[in-house]
Scaffold this active site. Sequence first.
Site, PDB file in Angstrom:
ATOM      1  N   ARG A 102       9.382  26.186  -0.257  1.00  0.00           N
ATOM      2  CA  ARG A 102       8.356  27.853  -1.219  1.00  0.00           C
ATOM      3  C   ARG A 102       6.974  27.771  -1.044  1.00  0.00           C
ATOM      4  O   ARG A 102       6.189  28.444  -0.849  1.00  0.00           O
ATOM      5  CB  ARG A 102       8.453  27.073  -3.021  1.00  0.00           C
ATOM      6  CG  ARG A 102       9.490  26.915  -3.356  1.00  0.00           C
ATOM      7  CD  ARG A 102       9.732  26.509  -4.856  1.00  0.00           C
ATOM      8  NE  ARG A 102       9.446  24.828  -5.428  1.00  0.00           N
ATOM      9  CZ  ARG A 102       9.411  25.073  -6.336  1.00  0.00           C
ATOM     10  NH1 ARG A 102       9.420  24.969  -7.233  1.00  0.00           N
ATOM     11  NH2 ARG A 102       8.868  23.125  -6.479  1.00  0.00           N
TER      12      ARG A 102
ATOM     13  N   ARG B 233       5.600  35.164 -13.122  1.00  0.00           N
ATOM     14  CA  ARG B 233       5.571  33.623 -12.925  1.00  0.00           C
ATOM     15  C   ARG B 233       3.526  33.935 -12.915  1.00  0.00           C
ATOM     16  O   ARG B 233       3.095  34.794 -11.269  1.00  0.00           O
ATOM     17  CB  ARG B 233       5.618  32.877 -11.383  1.00  0.00           C
ATOM     18  CG  ARG B 233       5.617  31.185 -11.986  1.00  0.00           C
ATOM     19  CD  ARG B 233       5.749  30.861 -10.062  1.00  0.00           C
ATOM     20  NE  ARG B 233       6.890  30.286 -10.493  1.00  0.00           N
ATOM     21  CZ  ARG B 233       7.874  29.486 -11.596  1.00  0.00           C
ATOM     22  NH1 ARG B 233       7.035  28.096 -12.351  1.00  0.00           N
ATOM     23  NH2 ARG B 233       9.162  28.750 -10.547  1.00  0.00           N
TER      24      ARG B 233
ATOM     25  N   GLU C  77       3.780   1.880   2.253  1.00  0.00           N
ATOM     26  CA  GLU C  77       3.694   2.568   3.650  1.00  0.00           C
ATOM     27  C   GLU C  77       5.333   2.100   3.240  1.00  0.00           C
ATOM     28  O   GLU C  77       5.627   0.991   3.211  1.00  0.00           O
ATOM     29  CB  GLU C  77       3.162   1.768   4.264  1.00  0.00           C
ATOM     30  CG  GLU C  77       1.676   1.944   5.408  1.00  0.00           C
ATOM     31  CD  GLU C  77       0.906   1.198   5.983  1.00  0.00           C
ATOM     32  OE1 GLU C  77       1.590   0.437   6.595  1.00  0.00           O
ATOM     33  OE2 GLU C  77      -0.043   1.589   5.969  1.00  0.00           O
TER      34      GLU C  77
ATOM     35  N   ASP D 286      21.063  29.818  -9.263  1.00  0.00           N
ATOM     36  CA  ASP D 286      19.238  29.855  -8.809  1.00  0.00           C
ATOM     37  C   ASP D 286      19.931  28.560  -7.484  1.00  0.00           C
ATOM     38  O   ASP D 286      20.091  27.424  -7.617  1.00  0.00           O
ATOM     39  CB  ASP D 286      18.083  29.166 -10.266  1.00  0.00           C
ATOM     40  CG  ASP D 286      16.980  29.496 -10.046  1.00  0.00           C
ATOM     41  OD1 ASP D 286      16.570  30.217  -8.374  1.00  0.00           O
ATOM     42  OD2 ASP D 286      15.802  29.834 -10.634  1.00  0.00           O
TER      43      ASP D 286
ATOM     44  N   ASP E 102       0.974  -1.024  -0.294  1.00  0.00           N
ATOM     45  CA  ASP E 102       0.307   0.108  -0.306  1.00  0.00           C
ATOM     46  C   ASP E 102       1.100   1.427   0.434  1.00  0.00           C
ATOM     47  O   ASP E 102       0.157   2.097  -0.016  1.00  0.00           O
ATOM     48  CB  ASP E 102      -1.056  -0.338   1.244  1.00  0.00           C
ATOM     49  CG  ASP E 102      -0.126  -0.095   2.453  1.00  0.00           C
ATOM     50  OD1 ASP E 102       1.263   0.400   2.276  1.00  0.00           O
ATOM     51  OD2 ASP E 102      -1.132   0.185   3.831  1.00  0.00           O
TER      52      ASP E 102
ATOM     53  N   ASP F  12      15.643  35.822 -11.696  1.00  0.00           N
ATOM     54  CA  ASP F  12      14.455  36.344 -11.289  1.00  0.00           C
ATOM     55  C   ASP F  12      15.300  37.411  -9.837  1.00  0.00           C
ATOM     56  O   ASP F  12      16.825  37.353  -9.838  1.00  0.00           O
ATOM     57  CB  ASP F  12      13.571  35.690 -10.606  1.00  0.00           C
ATOM     58  CG  ASP F  12      13.723  34.586  -9.959  1.00  0.00           C
ATOM     59  OD1 ASP F  12      15.071  35.157  -9.189  1.00  0.00           O
ATOM     60  OD2 ASP F  12      12.875  33.909 -10.024  1.00  0.00           O
TER      61      ASP F  12
ATOM     62  N   LYS G 268      10.842  38.398 -13.664  1.00  0.00           N
ATOM     63  CA  LYS G 268      10.678  37.255 -13.911  1.00  0.00           C
ATOM     64  C   LYS G 268       9.606  37.363 -13.718  1.00  0.00           C
ATOM     65  O   LYS G 268       8.725  37.641 -13.151  1.00  0.00           O
ATOM     66  CB  LYS G 268      11.553  35.924 -13.736  1.00  0.00           C
ATOM     67  CG  LYS G 268      10.498  34.100 -13.873  1.00  0.00           C
ATOM     68  CD  LYS G 268      10.873  32.859 -13.363  1.00  0.00           C
ATOM     69  CE  LYS G 268      10.167  32.598 -12.487  1.00  0.00           C
ATOM     70  NZ  LYS G 268      11.338  32.498 -11.506  1.00  0.00           N
TER      71      LYS G 268
HETATM   72  C1  R5P Z   1      11.263  30.609  -7.949  1.00  0.00           C
HETATM   73  O1  R5P Z   1      11.429  31.301  -7.054  1.00  0.00           O
HETATM   74  C2  R5P Z   1      12.941  29.924  -7.458  1.00  0.00           C
HETATM   75  O2  R5P Z   1      13.751  30.336  -7.524  1.00  0.00           O
HETATM   76  C3  R5P Z   1      12.977  28.926  -8.780  1.00  0.00           C
HETATM   77  O3  R5P Z   1      13.908  29.907  -9.674  1.00  0.00           O
HETATM   78  C4  R5P Z   1      12.399  27.921  -9.317  1.00  0.00           C
HETATM   79  O4  R5P Z   1      11.570  27.441  -8.005  1.00  0.00           O
HETATM   80  C5  R5P Z   1      12.991  27.126 -10.314  1.00  0.00           C
HETATM   81  O5  R5P Z   1      11.233  26.302 -10.835  1.00  0.00           O
HETATM   82  P1  R5P Z   1      11.249  25.124 -12.067  1.00  0.00           P
HETATM   83  O6  R5P Z   1      12.053  25.024 -12.387  1.00  0.00           O
HETATM   84  O7  R5P Z   1      10.003  24.574 -11.913  1.00  0.00           O
HETATM   85  O8  R5P Z   1      10.976  26.938 -13.049  1.00  0.00           O
END
Ligand code: R5P
Length: 291
Positions: free
Chosen positions: A95, A193, A39, A218, A37, A168, A191
């Site tokens: 996040r 989103r 677990e 990043d 299942d 970003d 950037k």
């Molecule tokens: C967002 O603010 C993070 O710093 C990353 O840029 C983001 O989480 C990356 O996610 P993805 O690859 O889905 O764009």
Amino acid sequence: MNKLSVIAGKSSEDLARKLSKKIKANLVKSQIRVFADGESKITLKGNLSKKRSIVVQSIYPPVDTNLIRALSLISKAKETSSEVIAVIPYMGYARQDKEFLPGEIVTMKVLGKLFKGAGASKIIVVDIHSMIGLKHFKIKSKNVTTIPDLVKYFKKLSLKNPLIVSPDQGGKERAKEFAKEFALEYIALEKKRDRKTGKVQIKTKNVEVVNRDLILVDDMISTGGSIIKATQFLKKQKCKRVFVACTHALLMNDAEKRIKKAGVTKIVSTNTIPGKTSIVDISNTIAKAIM
Ligand code: R5P
């Protein structure tokens, strides 16, 4: 009995082994049997220190499975050790640190309660998405940076007039720190989103990158959307090569293939998440944070 034990969660076995050697701790492995299942039945293989145990378990996909395993290891360690430190190299849910849209659950708040309840007295995370997440933990916490480790790797490459780029504005400070460590310049793109669809767009119009090698910095790559959009934009601006330096390479589905197709020469990530691109070992940095 050694004064220190490192408990290797299945998601971070190699990193835990390297860490145990560096801090001269007794390595305790965990054996997992998954029931029909779904677990997990976890069995520890070895004796724990009465003083201090360090649980190492990243919370990458399957996120909820790796989370319950981390909590279970902490809870078991607390039965023997008076102090349990949770080392979570990649912190899933990081996040989800605030209510972006009304009604959303701040899962980091839930995690804060769970880690404390399981018995952790301290949590160590690596390049967490934002420090807001850690505020929800009412135990000691530390965020470790891998920037010096990543920069060390990139310094060995022969790059043409390199420039550090954040995809970003949220990653501007990270890019600034990376550039400072490298003694280079940096820029941060704009950037956007869509909070409902997750789709990203680059809003920046022009940047001066002609014929320069770029390092996109990043914290993490999930779908690859941010890196792909940034790379497509930078390539249109006639840059030379685009490298990616990131701490956590989740690279969901075919993200790696799509990133390469967009024109990225190389993705370099750390071993917070094991994988093909995880070539930078951060066990030394974690060891320093513990000792
Ligand atoms: C967002 O603010 C993070 O710093 C990353 O840029 C983001 O989480 C990356 O996610 P993805 O690859 O889905 O764009």
